[in-house]
Design a protein around this motif. Structure first.
Motif, PDB file in Angstrom:
ATOM      1  N   UNK A  72      17.913   1.623  -4.244  1.00 23.93           N
ATOM      2  CA  UNK A  72      18.073   0.237  -4.684  1.00 23.93           C
ATOM      3  C   UNK A  72      18.994  -0.584  -3.799  1.00 23.93           C
ATOM      4  N   UNK A  73      19.892   0.053  -3.074  1.00 21.74           N
ATOM      5  CA  UNK A  73      20.877  -0.692  -2.294  1.00 21.74           C
ATOM      6  C   UNK A  73      20.783  -0.426  -0.794  1.00 21.74           C
ATOM      7  N   UNK A  74      20.821   0.835  -0.391  1.00 21.84           N
ATOM      8  CA  UNK A  74      20.774   1.129   1.046  1.00 21.84           C
ATOM      9  C   UNK A  74      19.435   0.719   1.640  1.00 21.84           C
ATOM     10  N   UNK A  75      18.357   1.059   0.959  1.00 20.94           N
ATOM     11  CA  UNK A  75      17.025   0.753   1.481  1.00 20.94           C
ATOM     12  C   UNK A  75      16.744  -0.740   1.539  1.00 20.94           C
ATOM     13  N   UNK A 114      23.730  -2.147   0.678  1.00 20.24           N
ATOM     14  CA  UNK A 114      24.830  -1.309   1.143  1.00 20.24           C
ATOM     15  C   UNK A 114      24.412  -0.649   2.453  1.00 20.24           C
ATOM     16  N   UNK A 115      25.380  -0.405   3.312  1.00 18.62           N
ATOM     17  CA  UNK A 115      25.130   0.461   4.462  1.00 18.62           C
ATOM     18  C   UNK A 115      25.353   1.910   4.017  1.00 18.62           C
ATOM     19  N   UNK A 116      24.867   2.856   4.794  1.00 18.00           N
ATOM     20  CA  UNK A 116      25.097   4.252   4.459  1.00 18.00           C
ATOM     21  C   UNK A 116      26.591   4.562   4.457  1.00 18.00           C
ATOM     22  N   UNK A 117      27.327   3.985   5.394  1.00 18.40           N
ATOM     23  CA  UNK A 117      28.775   4.211   5.460  1.00 18.40           C
ATOM     24  C   UNK A 117      29.466   3.688   4.204  1.00 18.40           C
ATOM     25  N   UNK A 118      29.030   2.544   3.695  1.00 18.05           N
ATOM     26  CA  UNK A 118      29.619   1.999   2.464  1.00 18.05           C
ATOM     27  C   UNK A 118      29.314   2.910   1.281  1.00 18.05           C
ATOM     28  N   UNK A 119      28.099   3.434   1.224  1.00 22.93           N
ATOM     29  CA  UNK A 119      27.763   4.347   0.135  1.00 22.93           C
ATOM     30  C   UNK A 119      28.585   5.627   0.220  1.00 22.93           C
TER      31      UNK A 119
END
Length: 393
Positions: free
Chosen positions: A210-213, A217-222
């Motif tokens: 829902x967010x990275x894709x 969000x970036x992967x780093x933020x996640x």
């Protein structure tokens, strides 16, 4: 200006409330380990005032004015998630997670938590009549629950529990803390990449979809969000469960009242949270000049809310040094207050209620297997608790 005095604790009980709490002014200047002067907020009303005003008292950990309470906190500046952000960044990240930590969602998890607790106690009874409740009970309950919620393999618990301890222990050096953060971030980054290839059904998988894709969000933020949820999701609750056992055993009349009326369990958990003070303090810095308890706080000043003293303010809690399972203590600040109030508080309450209620029901003869004064205590300056909790029944 003075350093907060160290009041002696009773020899018979390393967690006995210090008599000097009532001597603190609600706001005073103190000096941190590095010589920096900050405002210590020890009054309950003043603590809530600070925590309710994120526009004046910032949580931005990367800002140079943000006060580090110990050397290891410097490494936390490199971990960017909502706990160390101000609105609107904080609001945006927190909103992504709220649905997973609501009262409704937590209530749906209660049967699974109960099954988990029952299984652990079955194992304890089978091995008994002596057990160490930290590794056998207090730690695995929240650790397994947060793993299942996030979608983190519990098979890796020895690794992430060890690194988490290095993050939150008071005696951890800056270098040790930085290394622990780096190892946790590398582990979670690899896990998230694997989940991008092979999706599962945990919260991390939902945030990837829902967010990275979608670019939210970036992967780093996640990775940084996952690190916070994983570490905070088990370390503090594990300590609260263990200290909850200690506190109830040291107050047999209150334990008897709880056993005779299990409906008191939710209020008993709130009183435990007030009484024990698992975390030391909440740091902020002033973004503008402000008045606080008759003092003029200047823009850039560091401010530290001292949770233990705010929770023992006699103006908010009559007879604050007394432990009473029927006290109405839900206005404590152990979970913070305002927009930054702990997102996992409903889950922590449920875990404590089920773990403590079931433990004392299943093992009515539970008692410490070692003198209380001999229990190994976690170092000051980090999450409070005991390293071991040997019991018998």
């Amino acid at each position: 200006m003075s350093v907060l005095p160290e009041y002696p604790q009773a020899r018979s009980c390393p967690f006995h409330p210090a008599s000097g709490y009532a001597d603190y002014a609600p706001v005073s200047k103190v000096r941190l380990y590095n010589g920096r002067e900050v405002w210590a907020v020890t009054g309950h009303a003043e603590a809530r005032q600070v925590l309710l005003d994120p526009a004046t008292y910032s949580s931005d950990r990367v800002h140079p004015h943000y006060p580090a309470l110990a050397p290891r906190f410097e490494s936390a500046r490199k971990v960017r998630n909502f706990i160390g952000m101000d609105p609107p960044e904080h609001t945006a990240q927190r909103r992504m997670l709220l649905s997973s930590f609501t009262v409704k969602r937590t209530n749906a998890l209660r049967p699974r938590i109960q099954t988990l607790v029952d299984g652990l106690l079955d194992e304890i009874e089978a091995k008994g009549p002596v057990a160490d409740l930290v590794p056998d009970f207090a730690l695995p309950v929240p650790s397994i629950v947060i793993c299942e919620l996030l979608g983190v393999p519990y098979a890796d618990h020895a690794f992430f529990e060890h690194q988490s301890r290095r993050v939150v222990t008071g005696s951890t050096t800056l270098e040790e803390s930085a290394d622990a953060f780096a190892q946790l971030k590398a582990y979670l980054d690899e896990l998230i990449q694997r989940k991008q290839r092979e999706p599962g059904d945990g919260l991390l998988d939902t945030l990837i979809a829902e967010q990275v894709a979608t670019g939210g969000l970036t992967r780093a933020e996640l990775v940084d969000i996952a690190l916070l949820l994983l570490v905070a999701g088990h370390e503090t609750t594990a300590s609260a469960i263990a200290l909850g056992v200690v506190t109830l055993l040291e107050h047999p009349h209150q334990l008897a009242a709880l056993r005779s009326d299990p409906r008191l369990l939710p209020t008993a958990v709130e009183e435990l949270l007030r009484f024990m003070a698992i975390a030391d303090g909440i740091a902020r810095f002033a973004t503008a000049d402000a008045d606080l308890a008759g003092h003029r706080v200047r823009a850039g000043d560091g401010v530290v809310v001292v949770i233990a003293t705010a929770n023992r303010d006699g103006e908010a809690f009559p007879s604050p040094a007394a432990f009473a399972v029927d006290r109405g203590a839900r206005h404590h600040v152990s979970f913070g207050h305002g927009v930054h109030q702990c997102i996992g508080q409903n889950l922590a309450r449920a875990e404590m209620e089920i773990a403590l209620g079931t433990l004392f029901r299943r093992l009515p003869g539970l008692r410490l297997a070692r003198d209380l004064a001999d229990l190994p205590i976690k170092e000051a300056g980090g999450v409070q608790g005991v390293w071991e909790l040997p019991v018998t029944w």
